[in-house]
Design a protein around this motif. Sequence first.
Motif, PDB file in Angstrom:
ATOM      1  N   ILE A  97     -18.734 -16.290  -1.212  1.00 34.61           N
ATOM      2  CA  ILE A  97     -17.322 -15.934  -1.353  1.00 34.61           C
ATOM      3  C   ILE A  97     -17.168 -14.435  -1.083  1.00 34.61           C
ATOM      4  CG2 ILE A  97     -15.382 -15.753  -2.985  1.00 34.61           C
ATOM      5  CD1 ILE A  97     -16.021 -18.624  -2.329  1.00 34.61           C
ATOM      6  N   GLU A  98     -16.201 -14.073  -0.290  1.00 38.01           N
ATOM      7  CA  GLU A  98     -15.844 -12.669  -0.049  1.00 38.01           C
ATOM      8  C   GLU A  98     -14.733 -12.297  -1.025  1.00 38.01           C
ATOM      9  OE1 GLU A  98     -14.087  -9.751   3.480  1.00 38.01           O
ATOM     10  OE2 GLU A  98     -14.399 -11.871   3.902  1.00 38.01           O
ATOM     11  N   GLU A  99     -14.997 -11.322  -1.873  1.00 36.59           N
ATOM     12  CA  GLU A  99     -14.022 -10.867  -2.850  1.00 36.59           C
ATOM     13  C   GLU A  99     -13.216  -9.695  -2.291  1.00 36.59           C
ATOM     14  OE1 GLU A  99     -13.491 -12.162  -5.917  1.00 36.59           O
ATOM     15  OE2 GLU A  99     -15.099 -13.628  -5.754  1.00 36.59           O
ATOM     16  N   TRP A 100     -11.962  -9.562  -2.724  1.00 30.30           N
ATOM     17  CA  TRP A 100     -11.117  -8.413  -2.376  1.00 30.30           C
ATOM     18  C   TRP A 100     -10.400  -7.981  -3.638  1.00 30.30           C
ATOM     19  CZ3 TRP A 100      -5.975  -7.085  -2.674  1.00 30.30           C
ATOM     20  CH2 TRP A 100      -5.576  -5.958  -1.938  1.00 30.30           C
ATOM     21  N   THR A 101     -10.540  -6.698  -3.996  1.00 31.04           N
ATOM     22  CA  THR A 101      -9.831  -6.147  -5.140  1.00 31.04           C
ATOM     23  C   THR A 101      -9.382  -4.720  -4.839  1.00 31.04           C
ATOM     24  OG1 THR A 101     -11.833  -5.270  -6.186  1.00 31.04           O
ATOM     25  CG2 THR A 101     -11.142  -7.473  -6.857  1.00 31.04           C
ATOM     26  N   VAL A 102      -8.245  -4.372  -5.366  1.00 29.58           N
ATOM     27  CA  VAL A 102      -7.734  -3.007  -5.315  1.00 29.58           C
ATOM     28  C   VAL A 102      -7.089  -2.726  -6.670  1.00 29.58           C
ATOM     29  CG1 VAL A 102      -5.960  -1.483  -4.314  1.00 29.58           C
ATOM     30  CG2 VAL A 102      -7.372  -2.906  -2.814  1.00 29.58           C
ATOM     31  N   THR A 103      -7.315  -1.539  -7.195  1.00 24.78           N
ATOM     32  CA  THR A 103      -6.675  -1.123  -8.450  1.00 24.78           C
ATOM     33  C   THR A 103      -5.502  -0.223  -8.108  1.00 24.78           C
ATOM     34  OG1 THR A 103      -8.783  -1.229  -9.600  1.00 24.78           O
ATOM     35  CG2 THR A 103      -7.029   0.056 -10.654  1.00 24.78           C
ATOM     36  N   VAL A 104      -4.340  -0.573  -8.633  1.00 24.39           N
ATOM     37  CA  VAL A 104      -3.122   0.198  -8.379  1.00 24.39           C
ATOM     38  C   VAL A 104      -2.678   0.861  -9.690  1.00 24.39           C
ATOM     39  CG1 VAL A 104      -0.705   0.113  -7.628  1.00 24.39           C
ATOM     40  CG2 VAL A 104      -2.417  -1.397  -6.566  1.00 24.39           C
ATOM     41  N   ARG A 105      -2.543   2.162  -9.644  1.00 23.67           N
ATOM     42  CA  ARG A 105      -2.006   2.896 -10.796  1.00 23.67           C
ATOM     43  C   ARG A 105      -0.578   3.290 -10.468  1.00 23.67           C
ATOM     44  NH1 ARG A 105      -1.299   8.202 -12.241  1.00 23.67           N
ATOM     45  NH2 ARG A 105      -2.438   8.962 -10.433  1.00 23.67           N
ATOM     46  N   VAL A 106       0.335   3.010 -11.388  1.00 20.32           N
ATOM     47  CA  VAL A 106       1.729   3.425 -11.217  1.00 20.32           C
ATOM     48  C   VAL A 106       1.902   4.712 -12.007  1.00 20.32           C
ATOM     49  CG1 VAL A 106       4.148   2.835 -11.577  1.00 20.32           C
ATOM     50  CG2 VAL A 106       2.506   1.048 -10.950  1.00 20.32           C
ATOM     51  N   GLY A 107       2.270   5.778 -11.296  1.00 22.57           N
ATOM     52  CA  GLY A 107       2.399   7.098 -11.942  1.00 22.57           C
ATOM     53  C   GLY A 107       3.776   7.655 -11.853  1.00 22.57           C
ATOM     54  N   SER A 141       4.144   5.738  -6.902  1.00 20.13           N
ATOM     55  CA  SER A 141       5.126   6.284  -7.839  1.00 20.13           C
ATOM     56  C   SER A 141       6.080   5.203  -8.321  1.00 20.13           C
ATOM     57  CB  SER A 141       5.899   7.432  -7.191  1.00 20.13           C
ATOM     58  OG  SER A 141       6.526   6.994  -6.012  1.00 20.13           O
ATOM     59  N   LYS A 142       6.599   5.373  -9.535  1.00 20.85           N
ATOM     60  CA  LYS A 142       7.556   4.420 -10.099  1.00 20.85           C
ATOM     61  C   LYS A 142       8.742   4.310  -9.140  1.00 20.85           C
ATOM     62  CE  LYS A 142      10.235   3.388 -14.202  1.00 20.85           C
ATOM     63  NZ  LYS A 142      10.699   3.875 -15.501  1.00 20.85           N
ATOM     64  N   GLY A 143       9.154   3.073  -8.854  1.00 24.06           N
ATOM     65  CA  GLY A 143      10.216   2.820  -7.890  1.00 24.06           C
ATOM     66  C   GLY A 143       9.682   2.571  -6.484  1.00 24.06           C
ATOM     67  N   ALA A 190      -2.990 -13.954   3.648  1.00 22.35           N
ATOM     68  CA  ALA A 190      -2.384 -13.777   2.328  1.00 22.35           C
ATOM     69  C   ALA A 190      -1.582 -12.484   2.373  1.00 22.35           C
ATOM     70  CB  ALA A 190      -3.448 -13.704   1.239  1.00 22.35           C
ATOM     71  N   THR A 191      -0.349 -12.536   1.919  1.00 27.65           N
ATOM     72  CA  THR A 191       0.469 -11.330   1.839  1.00 27.65           C
ATOM     73  C   THR A 191       1.099 -11.264   0.460  1.00 27.65           C
ATOM     74  OG1 THR A 191       2.491 -12.367   2.644  1.00 27.65           O
ATOM     75  CG2 THR A 191       1.042 -11.382   4.306  1.00 27.65           C
ATOM     76  N   ALA A 192       1.435 -10.067   0.054  1.00 23.24           N
ATOM     77  CA  ALA A 192       2.111  -9.874  -1.222  1.00 23.24           C
ATOM     78  C   ALA A 192       2.834  -8.543  -1.174  1.00 23.24           C
ATOM     79  CB  ALA A 192       1.111  -9.893  -2.372  1.00 23.24           C
ATOM     80  N   ALA A 193       3.851  -8.427  -2.009  1.00 23.33           N
ATOM     81  CA  ALA A 193       4.599  -7.176  -2.120  1.00 23.33           C
ATOM     82  C   ALA A 193       4.994  -6.984  -3.573  1.00 23.33           C
ATOM     83  CB  ALA A 193       5.835  -7.206  -1.222  1.00 23.33           C
ATOM     84  N   TYR A 194       4.953  -5.733  -4.004  1.00 25.48           N
ATOM     85  CA  TYR A 194       5.257  -5.408  -5.390  1.00 25.48           C
ATOM     86  C   TYR A 194       6.086  -4.142  -5.452  1.00 25.48           C
ATOM     87  CZ  TYR A 194       1.307  -8.539  -6.075  1.00 25.48           C
ATOM     88  OH  TYR A 194       0.474  -9.623  -6.031  1.00 25.48           O
ATOM     89  N   GLN A 195       6.947  -4.071  -6.446  1.00 28.08           N
ATOM     90  CA  GLN A 195       7.674  -2.845  -6.735  1.00 28.08           C
ATOM     91  C   GLN A 195       7.061  -2.247  -7.996  1.00 28.08           C
ATOM     92  OE1 GLN A 195      11.881  -3.150  -7.536  1.00 28.08           O
ATOM     93  NE2 GLN A 195      12.171  -1.012  -6.994  1.00 28.08           N
ATOM     94  N   ALA A 196       6.870  -0.931  -7.986  1.00 24.35           N
ATOM     95  CA  ALA A 196       6.335  -0.229  -9.145  1.00 24.35           C
ATOM     96  C   ALA A 196       7.479  -0.008 -10.132  1.00 24.35           C
ATOM     97  CB  ALA A 196       5.725   1.097  -8.714  1.00 24.35           C
ATOM     98  N   VAL A 197       7.425  -0.692 -11.277  1.00 21.74           N
ATOM     99  CA  VAL A 197       8.548  -0.667 -12.221  1.00 21.74           C
ATOM    100  C   VAL A 197       8.271   0.128 -13.488  1.00 21.74           C
ATOM    101  CG1 VAL A 197       9.576  -2.804 -11.379  1.00 21.74           C
ATOM    102  CG2 VAL A 197       7.860  -2.901 -13.197  1.00 21.74           C
TER     103      VAL A 197
END
Length: 148
Positions: free
Chosen positions: A138-148, A62-64, A103-110
């Motif tokens: 090569i080992e690939e990694w993907t995820v699709t994120v939808r912000v709703g 969700s947004k935020g 590998a790490t990452a963080a995102y905010q849904a804006v």
Amino acid sequence: MRRTTPLALAAAALLLAGCGSQEDTGSSGKASEPPSPARSTAGCASHVELKAADHGRAVCVSKGGEVRLTLDGTKARPWKPVTASGTGLKAINAGFVLLPGDATAAYQAVAAGTVKLASSRPLCAEPTAPGQVSCEGIEEWTVTVRVG
């Protein structure tokens, strides 16, 4: 003639019950999340945690809300930094101390949108001595994120 005891039957039933279970392939659209995540009215999670096992999944935040991911690698098979392509997420400080290869990452849904998160790593460690086996996979990694 051999007799089957009730205990043996119960053990066999438990084993067979486990054989029929399958890992979630992401058909629900949700990734690994804390036991009771807060949900928005649109049914998207307010906090999503992703791991290497979530490869290929699609999730909704969700947004935020926040998306955080940790890919556990090794010094010999390190994950590349995570890339994000698309709109809707803004990178924020992951706040983690990395071990070599992680590998790490963080995102905010804006904003509403869709983002593809991706990384990769070698399938095999590089040989450390002549004559050792190596591979170019090569080992690939993907995820699709939808912000709703």
